[in-house]
Design a protein around this motif. Structure first.
Motif, short mmCIF file in Angstrom:
data_model
loop_
_atom_site.label_atom_id
_atom_site.label_comp_id
_atom_site.label_asym_id
_atom_site.label_seq_id
_atom_site.Cartn_x
_atom_site.Cartn_y
_atom_site.Cartn_z
N GLY A 44 -6.38 -3.86 1.64
CA GLY A 44 -7.80 -3.59 1.59
C GLY A 44 -8.59 -4.67 2.30
N LYS A 53 -7.43 5.64 -13.89
CA LYS A 53 -6.91 6.13 -12.62
C LYS A 53 -5.46 5.71 -12.42
CE LYS A 53 -11.15 6.37 -9.80
NZ LYS A 53 -11.76 5.94 -8.52
N PRO A 82 0.83 -1.21 0.00
CA PRO A 82 0.00 0.00 0.00
C PRO A 82 0.86 1.26 0.00
CG PRO A 82 0.09 -0.93 2.20
CD PRO A 82 0.81 -1.90 1.30
N GLY A 83 0.21 2.38 -0.26
CA GLY A 83 0.89 3.66 -0.14
C GLY A 83 1.61 4.13 -1.38
N GLU A 118 -5.24 2.46 -4.89
CA GLU A 118 -6.07 2.25 -3.72
C GLU A 118 -6.91 0.98 -3.85
OE1 GLU A 118 -5.77 4.06 -1.12
OE2 GLU A 118 -4.50 5.61 -2.03
N PRO A 119 -6.98 0.16 -2.81
CA PRO A 119 -7.78 -1.07 -2.88
C PRO A 119 -9.26 -0.80 -3.12
CG PRO A 119 -7.10 -0.63 -0.62
CD PRO A 119 -6.34 0.32 -1.49
N GLU A 120 -9.75 0.35 -2.62
CA GLU A 120 -11.16 0.68 -2.77
C GLU A 120 -11.58 0.82 -4.23
OE1 GLU A 120 -9.83 1.82 1.25
OE2 GLU A 120 -9.07 2.24 -0.77
N TRP A 121 -10.64 1.09 -5.11
CA TRP A 121 -10.96 1.21 -6.54
C TRP A 121 -11.51 -0.11 -7.10
CZ3 TRP A 121 -5.87 3.85 -8.71
CH2 TRP A 121 -5.76 5.13 -8.15
N THR A 140 2.06 0.54 -9.76
CA THR A 140 1.22 0.96 -10.89
C THR A 140 1.46 0.05 -12.10
OG1 THR A 140 2.88 2.59 -11.58
CG2 THR A 140 1.10 3.35 -10.14
N LEU A 190 -2.84 -4.90 -1.08
CA LEU A 190 -2.90 -3.45 -0.88
C LEU A 190 -3.45 -3.08 0.50
CD1 LEU A 190 -4.29 -2.34 -4.37
CD2 LEU A 190 -1.96 -1.99 -3.52
#
Length: 235
Positions: free
Chosen positions: A151, A192, A86-87, A91-94, A202, A149
């Motif tokens: 999440g 995104k 993460p970071g 974002e995992p929420e995507w 990425t 990530l």
């Protein structure tokens, strides 16, 4: 005579190895082979080497299965998630909505829909089951990526967007709608990712999304081809 002895010894050695393979666990087989065909005699060191292999061999098996079928784009592979953390902007929420969202485009919705349609409509049973297996692998990989990530993978889900149709043709048409919406969602996430600075995460996200979009595009083409090949199917 010496040559004959060497030849018979090789046959005996091969037979013995086969016998061992049939009667011991697979990691023990590999350990036995490594200890007897390399200069390394430290069994602990050999076991450490074995542990470097993928721990989920069933995952490898299912990947091989779906790639051998015509329902997955075998030329584009899943990335390794070993460096995911993460970071780094992703974002995992995507990925929550596409993973198992209550909508008509998530992987979980597709699995429910296609498995049920396989049972309901014999004419498209194989097609639906083949695609459903790939969607299961998609959900599996998305879950791994989300967790990497940091999440959350939750249990909440509602099947209200799962539609079966009343005929094979309607089932395929619903599949086309579903795949079209799924591809659009993956492209939205991809945009995104591409807006972020390039880094390891990425790049991995881009590779994952490219694989998923390729598979869903293949599913869309298969559904469209079925309609072309079956113009007289009941409407």
């Amino acid at each position: 005579m010496l040559c004959l002895f060497i030849y018979l010894f090789k046959i005996f050695h091969s037979t013995f190895v086969c016998f061992v393979c049939l009667h011991v666990e697979k990691d023990s087989i590999l350990l036995f082979y490594l200890l007897h065909t390399t200069q390394m005699k430290n069994s602990n060191e050999m076991r450490a080497l074995i542990k470097q292999r993928g721990t989920n061999q069933l995952d490898d098996l299912t990947l091989g299965l779906v790639n051998a079928m015509k329902y997955s784009h075998a030329d584009i592979l899943y990335p390794d998630f070993g460096d995911v953390k993460p970071g780094e902007g992703v974002e995992p929420e995507w990925f929550y909505d596409i993973y198992k969202g209550t909508n008509n485009f998530s992987e979980l919705t597709a699995i429910h829909q296609y498995i049920s349609q396989e049972a309901l409509f014999d004419e498209v049973g194989e097609l639906m089951m083949g695609i459903a297996l790939v969607e299961m692998k998609h959900m599996d990989k998305l879950g791994d990526f989300i967790l990497a990530l940091k999440g959350e993978v939750t249990q909440e889900y509602d099947t209200k967007y799962v539609s079966y149709g009343k005929s094979a043709r309607e089932a395929v048409q619903l599949g086309i709608e579903s795949e079209t919406n799924t591809i659009a969602e993956y492209n939205r996430i991809l945009n995104k990712v591409q807006a972020l600075p390039v880094n390891k995460i990425t790049v991995i996200a881009f590779q994952l999304l490219s694989k998923l979009i390729a598979d869903e595009s293949l599913h869309l083409a298969l559904f469209q081809q079925w309609l072309t090949d079956n113009p007289d199917a009941e409407k």
